[in-house]
Motif scaffolding. Structure first.
Motif, short mmCIF file in Angstrom:
data_model
loop_
_atom_site.label_atom_id
_atom_site.label_comp_id
_atom_site.label_asym_id
_atom_site.label_seq_id
_atom_site.Cartn_x
_atom_site.Cartn_y
_atom_site.Cartn_z
N LEU A 96 44.32 -5.57 -20.44
CA LEU A 96 45.63 -6.21 -20.34
C LEU A 96 45.91 -7.04 -21.59
CD1 LEU A 96 48.12 -6.92 -18.59
CD2 LEU A 96 46.81 -8.86 -17.71
N LYS A 97 47.17 -6.99 -22.04
CA LYS A 97 47.61 -7.77 -23.20
C LYS A 97 48.91 -8.49 -22.86
CE LYS A 97 45.45 -4.49 -26.38
NZ LYS A 97 45.63 -3.56 -27.51
N LEU A 98 49.08 -9.68 -23.43
CA LEU A 98 50.27 -10.49 -23.19
C LEU A 98 51.05 -10.67 -24.49
CD1 LEU A 98 48.75 -13.31 -20.94
CD2 LEU A 98 49.84 -11.17 -20.23
N PRO A 99 52.38 -10.75 -24.40
CA PRO A 99 53.18 -10.91 -25.62
C PRO A 99 52.91 -12.26 -26.29
CG PRO A 99 54.55 -11.09 -23.65
CD PRO A 99 53.21 -10.62 -23.20
N LEU A 100 52.86 -12.22 -27.62
CA LEU A 100 52.58 -13.43 -28.39
C LEU A 100 53.64 -14.51 -28.14
CD1 LEU A 100 50.93 -14.90 -30.58
CD2 LEU A 100 52.39 -13.77 -32.28
N SER A 101 54.87 -14.09 -27.92
CA SER A 101 55.95 -15.06 -27.67
C SER A 101 55.65 -15.92 -26.45
CB SER A 101 57.28 -14.34 -27.50
OG SER A 101 57.20 -13.42 -26.40
N PHE A 102 55.08 -15.32 -25.42
CA PHE A 102 54.71 -16.07 -24.21
C PHE A 102 53.61 -17.07 -24.53
CE2 PHE A 102 51.78 -16.55 -20.65
CZ PHE A 102 52.62 -17.10 -19.70
N ILE A 103 52.59 -16.64 -25.29
CA ILE A 103 51.49 -17.53 -25.64
C ILE A 103 51.99 -18.72 -26.44
CG2 ILE A 103 49.24 -17.69 -26.76
CD1 ILE A 103 49.42 -15.82 -24.28
N GLN A 104 52.86 -18.47 -27.40
CA GLN A 104 53.35 -19.54 -28.26
C GLN A 104 54.22 -20.54 -27.52
OE1 GLN A 104 55.12 -16.97 -31.29
NE2 GLN A 104 53.58 -17.67 -32.78
N TYR A 159 51.18 -8.07 -29.15
CA TYR A 159 50.50 -8.25 -27.86
C TYR A 159 49.06 -8.70 -28.12
CZ TYR A 159 54.42 -5.85 -25.69
OH TYR A 159 55.67 -5.50 -25.25
N MET A 160 48.68 -9.78 -27.42
CA MET A 160 47.33 -10.31 -27.57
C MET A 160 46.45 -9.86 -26.41
SD MET A 160 47.64 -14.21 -28.96
CE MET A 160 45.85 -14.29 -28.98
N PRO A 161 45.22 -9.42 -26.68
CA PRO A 161 44.28 -9.11 -25.59
C PRO A 161 43.91 -10.38 -24.84
CG PRO A 161 43.15 -9.07 -27.70
CD PRO A 161 44.61 -9.23 -28.01
N ILE A 162 43.54 -10.24 -23.57
CA ILE A 162 43.32 -11.44 -22.76
C ILE A 162 41.98 -12.13 -23.04
CG2 ILE A 162 44.80 -10.61 -20.91
CD1 ILE A 162 42.22 -9.88 -19.37
N ASP A 163 41.04 -11.44 -23.69
CA ASP A 163 39.72 -12.05 -23.91
C ASP A 163 39.80 -13.41 -24.60
OD1 ASP A 163 38.52 -10.02 -22.60
OD2 ASP A 163 37.65 -9.05 -24.36
N PRO A 164 40.46 -13.52 -25.76
CA PRO A 164 40.53 -14.85 -26.39
C PRO A 164 41.33 -15.86 -25.58
CG PRO A 164 41.77 -13.22 -27.66
CD PRO A 164 41.06 -12.48 -26.61
N LEU A 165 42.28 -15.40 -24.79
CA LEU A 165 43.07 -16.31 -23.96
C LEU A 165 42.22 -16.91 -22.85
CD1 LEU A 165 46.33 -14.18 -23.65
CD2 LEU A 165 45.79 -15.96 -25.32
N LEU A 166 41.35 -16.09 -22.28
CA LEU A 166 40.44 -16.59 -21.25
C LEU A 166 39.42 -17.55 -21.85
CD1 LEU A 166 39.79 -13.22 -19.37
CD2 LEU A 166 41.24 -15.10 -18.60
N GLU A 167 38.95 -17.22 -23.05
CA GLU A 167 37.89 -18.02 -23.65
C GLU A 167 38.37 -19.37 -24.14
OE1 GLU A 167 34.43 -17.67 -27.09
OE2 GLU A 167 35.74 -15.97 -26.65
N TYR A 168 39.53 -19.41 -24.78
CA TYR A 168 39.98 -20.63 -25.44
C TYR A 168 40.95 -21.47 -24.61
CZ TYR A 168 37.95 -18.17 -29.39
OH TYR A 168 37.09 -17.48 -30.21
N TYR A 169 41.61 -20.86 -23.62
CA TYR A 169 42.63 -21.60 -22.88
C TYR A 169 42.37 -21.69 -21.38
CZ TYR A 169 45.08 -20.92 -27.27
OH TYR A 169 45.42 -20.90 -28.60
N GLY A 170 41.33 -21.07 -20.89
CA GLY A 170 40.99 -21.19 -19.48
C GLY A 170 42.08 -20.72 -18.54
N LEU A 171 42.77 -19.64 -18.89
CA LEU A 171 43.84 -19.12 -18.03
C LEU A 171 43.26 -18.39 -16.82
CD1 LEU A 171 46.35 -17.66 -20.65
CD2 LEU A 171 46.42 -19.90 -19.55
#
Length: 200
Positions: A96-104, A159-171
């Motif tokens: 799964l990947k999320l749009p960068l605009s959402f992350i920012q 689109y960003m993969p979820i791995d770094p999002l889980l690791e750095y932001y605890g989503l």
């Protein structure tokens, strides 16, 4: 001239009559002020308790009312804080990947999109992470590391993969198999999760 004398008979008083008369005149109604204020204070406490309970339920208790969201014809809409994001996700489960605009906008406004190098830069307290589009090799503090899935560019979207999002932001990321909706929650405390610890 006749004189009529009326002899007044001495009628003996009944025993206890004088005592009852004295007691009845000495008795006064009790003051009701103390009782009134006691009931008033109890009423205020009950009112505050009821108000606090209502506030807790309205704010913290889950709302089980079913509301059909407007998905804007998206197959994988992103649901966050009660609203559908304007762009959808891509991929499923670990890919799964999320749009960068959402992350920012919703997760970390300091995430930088470096258009000149087709890279996304994530800066944390002690790390600088650089992810480059269409490659699984990233850089962390100038040291190479390998991603399971690459950063992906599609048209004007990244689109960003979820791995770094889980690791750095605890989503907490959850995907509905029935509707395709991607539900994203923020942890109460920002923490670091092992890579791949998604709730998908």
């Amino acid at each position: 001239m006749h004189l009529f004398c009326v002899m007044r008979q001495n009628v003996p008083l009944r025993e206890g009559t004088m005592e009852l008369s004295v007691n009845s005149t000495a008795r006064r109604p009790k003051r009701s002020g103390f009782r009134f204020w006691s009931w008033f204070i109890l009423f205020i406490i009950a009112l505050c308790s009821a108000g606090g309970t209502y506030y807790w339920y309205s704010v913290y208790y889950p709302n089980h009312d079913h509301v059909e969201p407007d998905l804007n014809n998206m197959k994988q809409p992103i649901y966050y804080q009660g609203a559908i994001w304007k762009e959808e996700g891509k991929g499923t489960k670990e890919s799964l990947k999320l749009p960068l605009s959402f992350i920012q906008e919703k997760v970390d406004p300091t995430v930088l999109n470096e258009a000149s190098s087709d890279s996304v830069i994530i800066t944390t307290k002690d790390k600088v992470v650089r992810l480059k589009t269409n490659t699984i090799t990233g850089m962390m503090n100038d040291k190479a590391f390998t991603l399971r899935f690459p950063l992906e560019k599609q048209g004007n979207l990244i689109y960003m993969p979820i791995d770094p999002l889980l690791e750095y932001y605890g989503l907490d990321i959850r995907e509905s198999e029935d509707t395709g909706i991607i539900m994203i929650y923020r942890s109460r405390f920002l923490c670091v999760h092992p890579v791949g610890s998604s709730s998908l």
